[in-house]
Scaffold this motif. Structure first.
Motif, PDB file in Angstrom:
ATOM      1  N   LEU A   1       0.860  -1.179   0.000  1.00 38.02           N
ATOM      2  CA  LEU A   1       0.000   0.000   0.000  1.00 38.02           C
ATOM      3  C   LEU A   1       0.895   1.227   0.000  1.00 38.02           C
ATOM      4  O   LEU A   1       1.945   1.230   0.663  1.00 38.02           O
ATOM      5  CB  LEU A   1      -0.892   0.040   1.243  1.00 38.02           C
ATOM      6  CG  LEU A   1      -2.066  -0.911   1.299  1.00 38.02           C
ATOM      7  CD1 LEU A   1      -2.848  -0.705   2.593  1.00 38.02           C
ATOM      8  CD2 LEU A   1      -2.988  -0.734   0.105  1.00 38.02           C
TER       9      LEU A   1
ATOM     10  N   ALA B   1      -5.189   5.494  -0.290  1.00 38.65           N
ATOM     11  CA  ALA B   1      -3.985   4.659  -0.346  1.00 38.65           C
ATOM     12  C   ALA B   1      -4.129   3.821  -1.606  1.00 38.65           C
ATOM     13  O   ALA B   1      -5.256   3.477  -2.004  1.00 38.65           O
ATOM     14  CB  ALA B   1      -3.872   3.770   0.884  1.00 38.65           C
TER      15      ALA B   1
ATOM     16  N   LEU C   1      -3.132   0.374  -3.946  1.00 37.09           N
ATOM     17  CA  LEU C   1      -2.745  -1.028  -3.873  1.00 37.09           C
ATOM     18  C   LEU C   1      -1.781  -1.351  -5.003  1.00 37.09           C
ATOM     19  O   LEU C   1      -2.023  -0.994  -6.157  1.00 37.09           O
ATOM     20  CB  LEU C   1      -4.013  -1.901  -3.982  1.00 37.09           C
ATOM     21  CG  LEU C   1      -3.827  -3.406  -4.118  1.00 37.09           C
ATOM     22  CD1 LEU C   1      -3.093  -3.986  -2.914  1.00 37.09           C
ATOM     23  CD2 LEU C   1      -5.184  -4.073  -4.306  1.00 37.09           C
TER      24      LEU C   1
ATOM     25  N   LEU D   1      -8.273  -6.006   3.491  1.00 38.66           N
ATOM     26  CA  LEU D   1      -7.506  -4.804   3.169  1.00 38.66           C
ATOM     27  C   LEU D   1      -8.075  -3.495   3.712  1.00 38.66           C
ATOM     28  O   LEU D   1      -7.310  -2.692   4.263  1.00 38.66           O
ATOM     29  CB  LEU D   1      -7.313  -4.713   1.656  1.00 38.66           C
ATOM     30  CG  LEU D   1      -6.387  -3.626   1.155  1.00 38.66           C
ATOM     31  CD1 LEU D   1      -5.017  -3.719   1.808  1.00 38.66           C
ATOM     32  CD2 LEU D   1      -6.262  -3.715  -0.352  1.00 38.66           C
TER      33      LEU D   1
ATOM     34  N   ALA E   1      -5.737  -1.108   5.964  1.00 36.37           N
ATOM     35  CA  ALA E   1      -5.351   0.205   5.440  1.00 36.37           C
ATOM     36  C   ALA E   1      -5.746   1.317   6.400  1.00 36.37           C
ATOM     37  O   ALA E   1      -4.971   2.234   6.668  1.00 36.37           O
ATOM     38  CB  ALA E   1      -5.995   0.434   4.071  1.00 36.37           C
TER      39      ALA E   1
ATOM     40  N   LEU F   1      -9.482   3.354  -1.104  1.00 38.88           N
ATOM     41  CA  LEU F   1      -8.360   2.635  -1.701  1.00 38.88           C
ATOM     42  C   LEU F   1      -8.492   2.783  -3.208  1.00 38.88           C
ATOM     43  O   LEU F   1      -9.607   2.851  -3.733  1.00 38.88           O
ATOM     44  CB  LEU F   1      -8.399   1.152  -1.325  1.00 38.88           C
ATOM     45  CG  LEU F   1      -8.135   0.824   0.131  1.00 38.88           C
ATOM     46  CD1 LEU F   1      -8.467  -0.631   0.423  1.00 38.88           C
ATOM     47  CD2 LEU F   1      -6.682   1.123   0.483  1.00 38.88           C
TER      48      LEU F   1
END
Length: 161
Positions: free
Chosen positions: A67, A82, A84, A106, A110, A120
């Protein structure tokens, strides 16, 4: 089988050695890279803007991902997200739902790492049908934008919190 997504820095020395042996199928290398390059991103130039996570199945690493946040965030991503990168499931473990397990764990991982993020984001090669299908099934939304990437055209996907 019990799975959990663990920050790289919490892995034991044995788990780090096991993770270093993770392999993807050769045809997946252009999309995800290999574990050596992913771990190199963490170890050579440590930054608070990049974190690694291993998916442990019964405490054995079977998958890995990165990340990123500023200053490592790609130009196409929102500063409140963030991104991936380098999602890799060991070739000997594929087909067992481990990629899905990574994606399901995730968001919580995160937000624990960076509580201020609101989403994300990722970029996926439009020809990577398996990955695109997995992301969409897990609630990621195609933003409708494509751009020329390393391999071909890439799509941007988001998962809002």
């Amino acid at each position: 089988m019990e799975t959990r997504l663990a920050p790289y820095e919490t892995l034991t020395a044995v788990q780090q050695q096991q993770l270093a042996t993770l392999e993807v199928h050769p045809e997946q290398l252009p999309y995800s890279g290999d574990i050596y390059c992913a771990l190199n991103s963490l170890q050579v130039n440590p930054s608070p803007g990049i974190k690694g996570f291993a998916l442990l199945a019964d405490d054995i690493p079977v998958a890995f991902l990165l990340l990123k946040r500023p200053p490592c965030l790609p130009h196409w991503a929102s500063e409140h997200s963030a991104t991936l990168h380098a999602l890799q499931v060991d070739r000997h473990q594929q087909g067992r739902g481990l990629g899905k397990a990574c994606l399901q764990a995730l968001p919580a991982a995160a937000r624990q790492a960076w509580p201020q993020i609101t989403a994300l984001e990722l970029s996926v090669d439009s020809d990577n049908v398996a990955a695109m299908s997995l992301y969409l099934q897990q609630g990621w939304v195609d933003r409708g934008e494509a751009y020329k990437g390393r391999v071909g055209y890439e799509r941007r996907l988001s998962l809002l919190f």
